[in-house]
Motif scaffolding. Structure first.
Motif, short mmCIF file in Angstrom:
data_model
loop_
_atom_site.label_atom_id
_atom_site.label_comp_id
_atom_site.label_asym_id
_atom_site.label_seq_id
_atom_site.Cartn_x
_atom_site.Cartn_y
_atom_site.Cartn_z
N VAL A 120 0.86 -1.18 0.00
CA VAL A 120 0.00 0.00 0.00
C VAL A 120 0.90 1.23 0.00
N PRO A 121 0.88 2.03 -1.08
CA PRO A 121 1.78 3.18 -1.15
C PRO A 121 1.46 4.22 -0.09
N CYS A 122 2.50 4.90 0.39
CA CYS A 122 2.34 5.86 1.48
C CYS A 122 3.05 7.17 1.13
N ALA A 123 2.90 8.15 2.02
CA ALA A 123 3.49 9.47 1.79
C ALA A 123 5.02 9.40 1.74
N THR A 124 5.62 8.52 2.54
CA THR A 124 7.08 8.36 2.51
C THR A 124 7.54 7.92 1.13
N PHE A 125 6.80 7.01 0.53
CA PHE A 125 7.10 6.53 -0.82
C PHE A 125 6.99 7.67 -1.82
N GLN A 126 5.99 8.52 -1.65
CA GLN A 126 5.83 9.66 -2.56
C GLN A 126 7.02 10.61 -2.44
N ARG A 127 7.45 10.85 -1.22
CA ARG A 127 8.61 11.74 -1.04
C ARG A 127 9.86 11.10 -1.66
N ARG A 128 9.98 9.81 -1.53
CA ARG A 128 11.12 9.09 -2.10
C ARG A 128 11.17 9.25 -3.62
N MET A 129 10.01 9.11 -4.28
CA MET A 129 9.96 9.15 -5.73
C MET A 129 9.94 10.58 -6.27
N ASP A 130 9.48 11.53 -5.47
CA ASP A 130 9.43 12.94 -5.86
C ASP A 130 8.64 13.12 -7.17
N VAL A 131 7.48 12.48 -7.20
CA VAL A 131 6.57 12.57 -8.35
C VAL A 131 5.23 13.07 -7.84
N PRO A 132 4.68 14.15 -8.44
CA PRO A 132 3.38 14.66 -8.00
C PRO A 132 2.30 13.58 -8.04
N HIS A 133 1.50 13.51 -6.97
CA HIS A 133 0.37 12.57 -6.89
C HIS A 133 0.83 11.12 -7.07
N TRP A 134 2.05 10.82 -6.62
CA TRP A 134 2.61 9.50 -6.85
C TRP A 134 1.79 8.38 -6.20
N VAL A 135 1.33 8.59 -4.98
CA VAL A 135 0.57 7.54 -4.29
C VAL A 135 -0.65 7.16 -5.11
N LYS A 136 -1.38 8.16 -5.59
CA LYS A 136 -2.58 7.91 -6.39
C LYS A 136 -2.22 7.24 -7.71
N ARG A 137 -1.20 7.73 -8.34
CA ARG A 137 -0.78 7.20 -9.64
C ARG A 137 -0.30 5.76 -9.53
N PHE A 138 0.51 5.50 -8.53
CA PHE A 138 1.05 4.16 -8.33
C PHE A 138 -0.08 3.17 -8.02
N GLY A 139 -0.99 3.61 -7.16
CA GLY A 139 -2.10 2.74 -6.80
C GLY A 139 -3.04 2.46 -7.96
N GLU A 140 -3.35 3.48 -8.74
CA GLU A 140 -4.27 3.30 -9.85
C GLU A 140 -3.72 2.38 -10.93
N ALA A 141 -2.40 2.35 -11.07
CA ALA A 141 -1.79 1.47 -12.06
C ALA A 141 -1.87 0.00 -11.64
N GLY A 142 -2.03 -0.24 -10.35
CA GLY A 142 -2.15 -1.61 -9.86
C GLY A 142 -0.85 -2.40 -9.86
N ARG A 143 0.24 -1.74 -10.17
CA ARG A 143 1.54 -2.42 -10.21
C ARG A 143 2.24 -2.23 -8.87
N VAL A 144 1.68 -2.88 -7.85
CA VAL A 144 2.07 -2.55 -6.48
C VAL A 144 3.11 -3.48 -5.87
N GLY A 145 3.37 -4.63 -6.51
CA GLY A 145 4.31 -5.58 -5.93
C GLY A 145 3.69 -6.33 -4.77
N ALA A 146 4.44 -7.26 -4.21
CA ALA A 146 3.88 -8.15 -3.19
C ALA A 146 4.79 -8.30 -1.99
#
Length: 217
Positions: A120-146
């Motif tokens: 489940v992507p979190c704010a820390t992950f967004q700061r790490r990637m430095d991509v606007p709206h990363w949590v939403k984008r990552f989650g919507e793509a469904g490519r979340v890993g296991a």
């Protein structure tokens, strides 16, 4: 069954300052050379800064597939080397995001792991990637890993083969459950858990109750 391989084994390189509640993050994972011991709580020498949301036996390892990394590299127009997603295992030839919940892999000669839950992507992950709206984008793509539970400990290293040695019959994938869980999926998972085919972590049962309330069933 299927054969795939381990491209890289990654563990924490350094703790980084983070404005989140813990104050630091261990998301900076980088590949290590040579054999790495795997125990019930993950890789020897690896840590999780936030033990509330990460780690434990049910989330001992985090696997991410090269196919998903390649997708994001094309989307973001930059290289995404192993570890950048905070993953412990960068794998190829097998999809972590499309793995069946409860399926088991043998890595190398002796390590056995079980697919437990989506990341489940979190704010820390967004700061790490430095991509606007990363949590939403990552989650919507469904490519979340296991996340993986360690069933049998041992040693792994880059280049090891990964064998898919058990696939449950319920058919619910990591990505499916993360992106669009249905009552049918819930019932299939619950039945598989009750029958002993898989062992769901406690959070699933909490989510089942929320899903039932939300859907009015």
């Amino acid at each position: 069954m299927d054969t795939a391989s381990l491209l890289a084994v990654c563990r924490v390189h350094q703790l980084l300052p983070d404005p989140g509640s813990v104050g630091v993050t261990a998301i900076d994972k980088r590949p290590v050379d040579g054999p790495v011991r795997v125990h019930k709580l993950g890789l020897h020498g690896d840590i999780q800064a936030s033990r509330i949301h990460h780690g434990g036996e049910d989330q001992a390892l985090y696997a991410y597939s090269q196919d998903d990394a390649d997708y994001w590299a094309a989307e973001l127009h930059r290289e995404l080397p192993p570890g950048v997603f905070g993953e412990n295992l960068r794998i190829t030839g097998i999809s972590a995001s499309n793995a069946i919940i409860g399926e088991r892999w043998k890595i190398g000669l002796d390590v056995e792991v079980e697919v437990t839950s989506p990341r489940v992507p979190c704010a820390t992950f967004q700061r790490r990637m430095d991509v606007p709206h990363w949590v939403k984008r990552f989650g919507e793509a469904g490519r979340v890993g296991a996340y993986l539970r360690v069933i049998r400990t041992g040693t792994i290293q880059a280049g090891d083969h990964i064998h898919r040695i058990f696939v449950p019959t319920h058919g619910v994938t990591i990505g499916q459950w993360f992106s669009d869980p249905t009552v049918e999926d819930m019932e299939a998972l619950r039945d598989a858990d009750a029958d002993g085919e898989i062992r769901l972590q406690p959070e699933y049962h909490e989510y089942f109750e929320k899903l039932q309330r939300r859907l009015g069933v």
